[in-house]
Design a protein around this motif. Structure first.
Motif, PDB file in Angstrom:
ATOM      1  N   ALA A   1       0.740  -1.135  -0.068  1.00  0.00           N
ATOM      2  CA  ALA A   1       0.591  -0.089  -0.165  1.00  0.00           C
ATOM      3  C   ALA A   1       0.839   1.159   0.288  1.00  0.00           C
ATOM      4  O   ALA A   1       1.898   1.179   0.650  1.00  0.00           O
ATOM      5  CB  ALA A   1      -0.859  -0.406   1.320  1.00  0.00           C
ATOM      6  N   SER A   2       0.573   2.377  -0.601  1.00  0.00           N
ATOM      7  CA  SER A   2       0.929   3.438  -1.220  1.00  0.00           C
ATOM      8  C   SER A   2       1.087   4.171   0.511  1.00  0.00           C
ATOM      9  O   SER A   2      -0.003   4.052   0.779  1.00  0.00           O
ATOM     10  CB  SER A   2       0.922   4.510  -2.369  1.00  0.00           C
ATOM     11  N   SER A   3       1.637   4.237   1.602  1.00  0.00           N
ATOM     12  CA  SER A   3       1.243   5.215   2.728  1.00  0.00           C
ATOM     13  C   SER A   3       2.365   6.427   2.655  1.00  0.00           C
ATOM     14  O   SER A   3       3.211   6.683   2.244  1.00  0.00           O
ATOM     15  CB  SER A   3       1.644   4.211   3.722  1.00  0.00           C
ATOM     16  N   SER A   4       1.455   7.528   2.837  1.00  0.00           N
ATOM     17  CA  SER A   4       2.265   8.660   3.204  1.00  0.00           C
ATOM     18  C   SER A   4       1.968   8.914   4.690  1.00  0.00           C
ATOM     19  O   SER A   4       2.200  10.075   5.014  1.00  0.00           O
ATOM     20  CB  SER A   4       1.922   9.738   2.242  1.00  0.00           C
ATOM     21  N   SER A   5       1.178   7.747   5.612  1.00  0.00           N
ATOM     22  CA  SER A   5       1.169   8.267   6.923  1.00  0.00           C
ATOM     23  C   SER A   5       2.261   8.700   7.819  1.00  0.00           C
ATOM     24  O   SER A   5       3.674   8.426   7.926  1.00  0.00           O
ATOM     25  CB  SER A   5       0.793   6.985   7.114  1.00  0.00           C
TER      26      SER A   5
ATOM     27  N   LEU B   1       4.600   2.970  10.806  1.00  0.00           N
ATOM     28  CA  LEU B   1       3.970   1.572  10.466  1.00  0.00           C
ATOM     29  C   LEU B   1       4.219   0.887  11.171  1.00  0.00           C
ATOM     30  O   LEU B   1       5.394   0.286  11.211  1.00  0.00           O
ATOM     31  CB  LEU B   1       4.200   1.593   9.180  1.00  0.00           C
TER      32      LEU B   1
ATOM     33  N   LYS C   1       6.336  -2.405   9.031  1.00  0.00           N
ATOM     34  CA  LYS C   1       6.632  -1.837   8.409  1.00  0.00           C
ATOM     35  C   LYS C   1       7.681  -3.470   8.395  1.00  0.00           C
ATOM     36  O   LYS C   1       8.785  -3.101   9.006  1.00  0.00           O
ATOM     37  CB  LYS C   1       7.573  -0.947   8.604  1.00  0.00           C
TER      38      LYS C   1
ATOM     39  N   ARG D   1      -1.837  -1.396   4.873  1.00  0.00           N
ATOM     40  CA  ARG D   1      -1.458  -0.059   5.024  1.00  0.00           C
ATOM     41  C   ARG D   1      -0.628  -0.200   6.702  1.00  0.00           C
ATOM     42  O   ARG D   1      -0.619   1.639   6.373  1.00  0.00           O
ATOM     43  CB  ARG D   1      -2.819   0.070   5.468  1.00  0.00           C
ATOM     44  N   GLU D   2      -0.298  -0.522   7.402  1.00  0.00           N
ATOM     45  CA  GLU D   2       0.889  -0.442   7.974  1.00  0.00           C
ATOM     46  C   GLU D   2       2.088  -1.150   7.450  1.00  0.00           C
ATOM     47  O   GLU D   2       3.023  -1.336   8.512  1.00  0.00           O
ATOM     48  CB  GLU D   2      -0.365  -1.342   9.530  1.00  0.00           C
ATOM     49  N   GLY D   3       1.946  -1.319   6.367  1.00  0.00           N
ATOM     50  CA  GLY D   3       3.488  -1.233   5.971  1.00  0.00           C
ATOM     51  C   GLY D   3       3.938  -2.402   5.471  1.00  0.00           C
ATOM     52  O   GLY D   3       4.776  -2.853   4.975  1.00  0.00           O
TER      53      GLY D   3
END
Ligand SMILES: Nc1ncnc2c1ncn2[C@@H]1O[C@H](COP(=O)(O)OP(=O)(O)OP(=O)(O)O)[C@@H](O)[C@H]1O
Ligand SMILES: C[C@@](O)(CCO)CC(=O)[O-]
Length: 842
Positions: free
Chosen positions: A16-20, A24, A27, A70-72
């Motif tokens: 998932a591309s994440s910019s959180s 993560l 990760k 979403r958590e990497g």
């Protein structure tokens, strides 16, 4: 399919591309998903090609998968599963069976088979599966990894093909308790909190009695670890079956009459699993009945029957099933509270062999489902935790907590796991020499399961050659007594036997290059007899025999026996020891068949009197085969037993296989036509063994009984049938519970009577002897019952020593027997089978 242990349907990379802005949680971790979760753009296969063919690609990804992405975490593929999730076995006839890295000849467990194997083979850090009736817990326990089934309804099952919604859960696997916990927190959307100490841990005895391996192998590790971390006071024992029966009144609808007293089942738990399976069938039919009836998919053995049974099921008792669920959840909530733990075995035993007949699997399934239904029906969360191996096969225990206490349970596993691992090591060291507990064996296991493919195996062979040069392999195997059924067992009747704590020891070492020795040397240390042959000489004599394959035991043909006899005859065995010739022949056959023509030194000693009915020949063959097979790829007990049987045939003529089986596996067993059933002894049995010192030959005695059978077939058939009944009764008595001295005395009285009856029938077979009759008369004077044990014709006699018998009486009997020139020993029975250890010579 063979690459990656056949775990994957398809491999790809999904991130998932994440910019959180926050760190993560997952990760850097990789994972795989069972082919039951929707992934946007992929067809979800549900384990069956007809399903895949008749469904189009998913248009979104299941929320559970999205959460970990979403958590990497990086998804690297979809994994093989059992068709329509309707099996706990893990064998898929269309896509292949993922290979269990812990036990390559065993099933991996299902239905989340590929997900478990991907973790166990270290191909990913964690994986997702689903668990309706056991589909995460079973493969976790078969593959020796951690598996978590969350409380029902707490992790979203959207985008997951339903099996039976009342029980469906999304579960996950990991090798590491910290990762298991981290993945759990993401899926359960829980914050990280401090661990809470459990208020109590219930260890229900009745559930552990379902185990086919010694239950203390599991409970000791758990109890010791809990004691160390939290104190022993929180441990409570209980009878879960009774608790369920008393607190789930609706369950009576599922109790089968006559099952209440079944020895190997907990009747109320079997009833729980019936309720679960009934509701499962009903919901499965609602979900997939139409598709199955229209498409008529090609389904594998066992699965096809179950799917069609569900599709054809009627909707009886459905409301009652729902009431059972509600009542059970209330009852368990009262039992455990917020922070109580229930510990049970995950499954009743090690993974079954690949391609076991569905009918043979049924007993295992009944036991497994009665354990699995506890969390299934209550909706409680459960974690399956690996506890090392027993007989080279994975062992696991499960812990359950209240519905909704998932975070507490995950924290607890993380706290407990390191201590459990240390305790496993201690327990394994204390149990000494056991086959699978050895440094070299664990190294072999590691190398085979690290997924390095051919590079690893090259390194492994080279390493092994070097190890071999520096190693002394030592093995020991016990003798046995037969409690009932000798001779009749050769004619397909039942016998009951137990191992005794007297052993034969074998030491095997290979010369180093610098020794420049090309001989095979055999030393019978007790008689100080040495044999040695240049290996070239053996090779020349046996050149016609063909090549060896240590993994497939074969019989020594009469021609080969003759060739071997020439090698034996080259040594002049003193007349007094001439019976050893058979042992030497068996040695040569086993050595050359398993090791080929390599120089080596083998030293044998024994605590067992030879040719006296205590299975010295089996102890010799079993310990020898264990040592010879220890350094080969095939080091299973089963193989040791099969090779030993081939050696026995050379010494014994027509053995039944009971002696080598007891010597290999130990414990107490019931044996009939090669089939063994382990007995769970519920009574301490003490035996006086009197060795009459009258030497005799088992081969000749077995042959004499056969001749008598030939002359009087009908009469002898009745004798064997009577023995069969006696043995079965002995087995039942040994296993039936006895809570006080009166019950034990009653059982002992019955056993004594049966021993006398068996002795009478052995007289009918013509295998008693004057010396045996003397022992019988002597012990009878003290009101003690005796029978011969083993082949008879002299040899050893068993006398039951009742629990309440005074020591003075025992001393008097022994004194009188010894005055007749006999040798007496009191034996501990039912101990471990063959064991092995390695010593470094350098
Ligand atoms: N420690 C040993 N050293 C050498 N040979 C042995 C040893 N143990 C057994 N044997 C071989 O096994 C033979 C004894 O086998 P036999 O089957 O006659 O008796 P058993 O196994 O002691 O009794 P049973 O089969 O009635 O329980 C010996 O004659 C010898 O050839
Ligand atoms: C006499 C016999 O029944 C037992 C020998 O210990 C023979 C056999 O079962 O192979």
């Amino acid at each position: 399919m063979e690459s990656d242990n056949g775990a994957f349907m398809e491999k790809f990379i999904l991130e998932a591309s994440s910019s959180s802005p926050h760190e993560l949680a997952l990760k850097g971790l990789t994972f795989a998903v069972k082919d039951i979760f929707d992934l946007d753009g992929y067809v979800t296969g549900f384990g069956n090609p007809d399903w895949a063919r008749t469904h189009s690609a998913a248009t979104s990804t299941a929320p559970a998968v999205l959460a970990v992405l979403r958590e990497g975490a990086t998804c690297i593929g979809k994994t093989v599963m059992d068709e329509m999730a309707y099996s706990i076995n893990g064998e898929n006839k269309h896509y292949g069976t993922p290979k269990n890295p812990c036990a390559p000849d065993r099933v991996p467990g299902g239905s989340s088979s590929g997900s478990a194997v991907a973790v166990a083979a270290m191909l990913v850090d964690f994986s997702l599966g689903t668990d309706t009736g056991g589909s995460v817990r079973v493969p976790a326990s078969f593959c020796g990894i951690l598996g978590f089934r969350p409380s029902h309804g707490v992790v979203s099952t959207t985008g997951v093909i339903p099996m039976a919604q009342s029980f469906d859960t999304v579960g996950w696997f990991a090798r590491d308790a910290e990762i298991l916990n981290r993945v759990g927190r993401v899926l359960l959307q829980l914050p990280i909190v401090e661990p809470v100490k459990p208020s109590h841990i219930i260890i229900p005895e009745d559930c552990f009695q379902l185990l086919s391996i010694p239950s203390d192998r599991v409970t000791t590790v758990l109890v010791k670890s809990v004691e160390k971390l939290f104190g022993g006071h929180i441990i409570k024992s209980a009878n879960l079956g009774d608790y369920v029966k008393d607190n789930v009144p609706t369950l009576k609808h599922f109790m089968v009459k006559g099952h209440e007293n079944q020895e190997y089942n907990v009747a109320s738990l079997v009833a729980l699993s019936s309720a679960l399976r009934q509701l499962q069938r009903h919901e499965f039919k609602n979900n997939h009945g139409e598709w199955v009836s229209t498409v008529k998919p090609d389904l594998g053995p066992g699965i096809s029957e179950r799917v069609w049974e569900a599709v054809r099921s009627t909707d009886e008792n459905i409301d009652v099933c729902t009431s059972v669920k509600t009542e059970l959840r209330a009852a368990f909530t009262a039992l455990l509270g917020d922070f109580g733990i229930l510990a049970i075995p995950t499954t009743p035993g090690p993974p079954p062999k690949l391609q076991t007949e569905p009918t043979t699997l049924e007993t295992f399934r009944v036991g497994a489902f009665s354990l699995l239904a506890v969390a299934g029906v209550s909706g409680f969360c459960q974690v399956s935790i690996p506890l090392g191996t027993y007989d080279n096969l994975p062992v696991e225990v499960s812990m359950l907590a209240k519905h909704g206490s998932d975070g507490f349970l995950l924290n607890l596993v993380e706290t407990l796991y390191e201590t459990l691992k240390k305790q496993i090591e201690i327990t394994q060291e204390q149990s000494g020499l056991e086959l699978n507990k050895l440094p070299l064996f664990s190294r072999i296991m590691e190398l085979q399961s690290d997924g390095l493919g051919s590079e690893a195996s090259k390194m492994f062979n080279w390493e092994r050659e070097r190890e071999r040069e520096r190693m002394e392999v030592r093995a020991r195997a016990p003798g046995k007594i037969i409690l009932a059924g000798e001779h009749a067992v050769v004619h397909r009747s039942t016998a009951v036997a137990a191992s005794i704590d007297l052993y034969t020891y074998v030491s095997l070492s290979f010369p180093t290059h610098s020794d420049n020795d090309d001989k095979l040397k055999l030393h019978f240390k007790d008689m100080d007899l040495e044999f040695s042959w240049p290996v070239g000489r053996i090779k020349a004599a046996l050149s016609k025999v063909g090549s060896n394959d240590s993994s497939s035991p074969k019989s020594c043909s009469p021609e080969t026996i003759k060739l071997i006899a020439t090698l034996v005859e080259e040594h002049n065995i003193p007349e007094a020891n001439i019976t050893l010739a058979a042992g030497v022949s068996a040695f040569l056959w086993l050595y050359t068949s398993i090791q080929g023509y390599k120089p080596a030194k083998v030293v044998i000693t024994s605590e067992l009197p030879l040719s006296s009915g205590l299975a010295s020949s089996s102890a010799l063959c079993v310990s020898l085969c264990a040592a010879l097979l220890a350094l080969s790829d095939s080091n299973e007990l089963d193989l040791v037993n099969k090779w030993a049987f081939e050696g026995e045939k050379i010494i014994h003529g027509k053995p039944s296989g009971i002696d080598n089986t007891v010597s290999t596996y130990g414990n107490m067993i019931k044996f009939r036509s090669g089939e063994l059933t382990r007995l769970r002894s519920n009574m301490p049995l003490k035996m006086l063994i009197t060795n009459t010192k009258i030497g005799r030959n088992t081969k000749a005695l077995v042959a004499s009984v056969s001749e008598r059978t030939f002359r009087h077939p009908i009469a002898m058939a009745s004798v064997f049938k009577a023995v069969d009944s006696i043995s079965n009764e002995v087995a039942t008595i040994i296993q039936s519970p006895a809570h006080d001295d009166i019950a034990i005395t009653e059982k002992e009285d019955k056993l004594e009577e049966l021993m006398e009856m068996n002795q009478g029938l052995l007289q009918c077979m013509g295998v008693s002897h004057a010396s045996i009759e003397t022992v019988l008369r002597t012990t009878l004077k003290f009101k003690l019952a005796s029978k011969l044990t083993g082949a008879g014709g002299g040899g050893c006699v068993l006398t039951l020593l009742p629990t309440l018998l005074s020591g003075t009486v025992v001393d008097k009997v022994i004194a009188e027997l010894e005055a007749c020139g006999f040798q007496c020993l009191i034996a501990g029975i039912g101990g471990k089978g063959v064991q092995i250890c390695f010593d470094s010579l350098s």
